[in-house]
Design an enzyme around this catalytic site. Structure first.
Site, PDB file in Angstrom:
ATOM      1  N   ASP A   1      71.482  -6.386  61.154  1.00 40.78           N
ATOM      2  CA  ASP A   1      72.289  -6.675  59.973  1.00 40.78           C
ATOM      3  C   ASP A   1      71.915  -5.718  58.846  1.00 40.78           C
ATOM      4  OD1 ASP A   1      73.549  -8.782  61.239  1.00 40.78           O
ATOM      5  OD2 ASP A   1      72.148 -10.287  60.480  1.00 40.78           O
ATOM      6  N   PRO A   2      72.846  -5.427  57.947  1.00 42.67           N
ATOM      7  CA  PRO A   2      72.546  -4.491  56.850  1.00 42.67           C
ATOM      8  C   PRO A   2      71.298  -4.855  56.036  1.00 42.67           C
ATOM      9  CG  PRO A   2      74.896  -4.885  56.958  1.00 42.67           C
ATOM     10  CD  PRO A   2      74.267  -5.828  57.946  1.00 42.67           C
TER      11      PRO A   2
END
Length: 300
Positions: A39-40
């Site tokens: 995930d970012p």
């Protein structure tokens, strides 16, 4: 031309796809792939397969992964992490006992069934779930199986703060595990809405933080004409697979796609190595010819 694996230390704020695109520009090649989306907001180990090593990216992805993170009780969010909007809250007045937390984590170890978060990259009917989520559309999500090899408590707050209580965990798990969902499930075991406050991937495909390069280090190596200093051989991608070793004569035949007798293999999918230890190919049972194994992926 680089052929191998670059374990990157991914920073927060960028997607795994962003990292692939940046590596393609930096290394001047289109043949770059990653071995498992982060995930970012998540930092940590992100192996990038370069050149011929892209053929082995699926095997690298299948290897166990490890994470350290912080679970916060008292609030659930739309994204199951700290970036989402609050959807449920229940103030934690008294900190759960350490033993109770450990028992909750232990109960989530082993084989588990998970439903991917709406804010995830899983595709349903050709679209990613987060695209539906951003439009406020709820869709039926596929159930996934995962294996939690180890789920343990590292540290815990002394007392709740502002109605929330946090504790640090370490988890070792199979591919496809949603640690955010594990955090939510741990909260349910403890009787509270919960979310994943923070997450770092500490291992992937056998790579740990000490193996990784930051973008700054990688760019400096490329500028100095020594990018190979950051590269590991494709051997790492299949190191977790059971393997057989063949003679140099057979190794030469394998380079031309030779099939092998099933009697040589003890598992349905195995790596085949030369006497030098170099992996040659991954073999699997032939679907139409009993007693024969054929190359599934050539690693030469």
């Amino acid at each position: 031309m680089i052929d191998g694996i670059i374990p990157l230390w991914k920073e927060a704020g960028v997607t795994s796809h962003d990292c692939v695109a940046r590596a393609r520009r930096l290394l001047k090649t289109k043949k770059v792939g990653h071995s498992g989306t982060l995930d970012p907001s998540v930092t940590g180990v992100l192996p990038l397969c370069i050149g011929k090593a892209t053929k082995a990216v699926d095997y690298l992805h299948e290897a166990p992964k490890a994470y350290e993170g912080v679970i916060t009780l008292g609030r659930a969010t739309t994204t199951e992490d700290a970036n989402g909007e609050t959807v449920e809250a229940l103030a934690v007045e008294t900190a759960p006992a350490k033993q109770r937390i450990e028992e909750a984590l232990q109960a989530l170890s082993g084989s588990v069934t998970q439903v991917p978060p709406m804010f995830s990259a899983v595709k349903v009917r050709g679209r990613k779930l987060y695209e539906y989520a951003r439009e406020g559309i709820e869709v039926e999500r596929p159930v996934r199986e995962a294996c939690i090899y180890d789920f343990r408590l590292l540290e815990m707050d002394d007392a709740p703060r502002g109605g929330e209580f946090s504790f640090k965990i370490r988890v070792s798990c199979s591919k496809g595990t949603y640690v955010r969902t594990l955090a939510v499930d741990a909260g349910k075991k403890l009787g509270y809405p919960a979310h994943l406050q923070q997450l770092i991937r500490t291992a992937s495909g056998g790579f740990e933080p000490e193996h990784t390069s930051t973008w700054e280090e990688l760019e400096a190596l490329v500028a100095a004409g020594r990018p190979e200093k950051a590269v590991y051989p494709v051997d790492w991608a299949v190191a977790h697979l059971p393997a057989i070793t063949v003679s140099e004569e057979t190794a030469e035949q394998i380079s031309h796609g030779r099939v092998l007798p099933a009697a040589w293999f003890s598992e349905q999918t195995m790596a085949v190595k030369a006497e030098s230890g170099k992996p040659l190919a991954v073999y699997t049972a032939h679907p139409a010819k009993p007693g024969i194994f054929k190359p599934k992926t050539m690693l030469l």
